[in-house]
Design an enzyme around this catalytic site. Sequence first.
Site, PDB file in Angstrom:
ATOM      1  N   ALA A 133       0.777  -0.844  -0.061  1.00 42.16           N
ATOM      2  CA  ALA A 133       0.015  -0.104   0.114  1.00 42.16           C
ATOM      3  C   ALA A 133       0.826   1.419   0.005  1.00 42.16           C
ATOM      4  O   ALA A 133       0.199   2.405   0.218  1.00 42.16           O
ATOM      5  CB  ALA A 133      -0.865   0.041   1.332  1.00 42.16           C
ATOM      6  N   ASN A 196       2.856  -4.040   7.823  1.00 41.38           N
ATOM      7  CA  ASN A 196       3.771  -4.513   6.896  1.00 41.38           C
ATOM      8  C   ASN A 196       4.533  -3.451   6.221  1.00 41.38           C
ATOM      9  O   ASN A 196       5.588  -3.371   5.926  1.00 41.38           O
ATOM     10  CB  ASN A 196       3.271  -5.576   6.105  1.00 41.38           C
ATOM     11  CG  ASN A 196       3.240  -6.924   6.466  1.00 41.38           C
ATOM     12  OD1 ASN A 196       4.002  -7.489   7.038  1.00 41.38           O
ATOM     13  ND2 ASN A 196       1.819  -7.410   6.851  1.00 41.38           N
ATOM     14  N   HIS A 226      -0.699   6.555   4.798  1.00 39.72           N
ATOM     15  CA  HIS A 226       0.528   6.275   5.208  1.00 39.72           C
ATOM     16  C   HIS A 226       1.663   7.571   4.769  1.00 39.72           C
ATOM     17  O   HIS A 226       1.448   7.841   3.514  1.00 39.72           O
ATOM     18  CB  HIS A 226       1.101   5.023   4.595  1.00 39.72           C
ATOM     19  CG  HIS A 226       0.355   3.785   4.961  1.00 39.72           C
ATOM     20  ND1 HIS A 226       0.133   3.286   6.205  1.00 39.72           N
ATOM     21  CD2 HIS A 226      -0.232   2.920   4.210  1.00 39.72           C
ATOM     22  CE1 HIS A 226      -0.712   2.365   6.216  1.00 39.72           C
ATOM     23  NE2 HIS A 226      -0.853   2.074   4.933  1.00 39.72           N
TER      24      HIS A 226
END
Length: 266
Positions: A133, A196, A226
């Site tokens: 992602a 992750n 993020h």
Amino acid sequence: MKTYTFAIVGCGKLAHIIVDASLKGLLPNFKLVGCFSRSFEKAVEIANKVERSETGYICKPCQSFEEIQQLKPDYIVETASPTAFREIAIPALKNGSSLVTLSIGALADADFYKLVQETALENNTRVHLASGAIGGFDVMRTVALMEDCEVTFRTEKGPNSLKNTSVYDDSLQTVKREVFTGDAKEAIALFPTRVNVAVAASLASVGPENVKVSINSVPDFIGDDHRIEIKSEHIHAVIDIYSKNAQIAGWSVVNTLRNIVSPIAF
């Protein structure tokens, strides 16, 4: 055109993205020969999808990883969990299969990382870390090689995505709060399947124990945001990626497989 065989471990939504891409002709150099999941029914679902297509080949639904090993695929795509990756990585590499994984959190363990690295070298196999992602591995890796740098990783999640973890309580449904601060190694230990991406960023840069991670719960927030920041004497880079769902992770595996065989790789 050379064709490589591959198998999938973990037959959830991300696996279906990869299979659909393959059936649409986006992975012309690859042939899916097997799939395995904790739920055999999910593996059968993938296999049936391939059988119903017009590819003309068969994907075997396997009831154990040993069955996958017997197929001797050139590549094994793992979309299950860091625990699954830890279980299959060494046997797969020794068996001659290279790996494409999204469960990069397993590599936060320095001893396991070294073992994977040594096993791949000894058996002429490789481990490809899909971006999942996030992105910007090239920038992070370049700056970390260039000079000393500092990396921070900040993520925002909805409270529901934190349920069944030690940090969750009902107040998160109404109050924005930082629920974790620490390094990437500590983060993956607390959230084995949820960060992750933080470990991926750390492996691409300064290491799991040196990346400062902040996880924040935001009421009514959907998806993940993020933000990675890398600073050095000469470089200041910010990578900020919002994803409404996990589809981008599945597509990152498709892109990784394409890069493996492409004469021009991005």
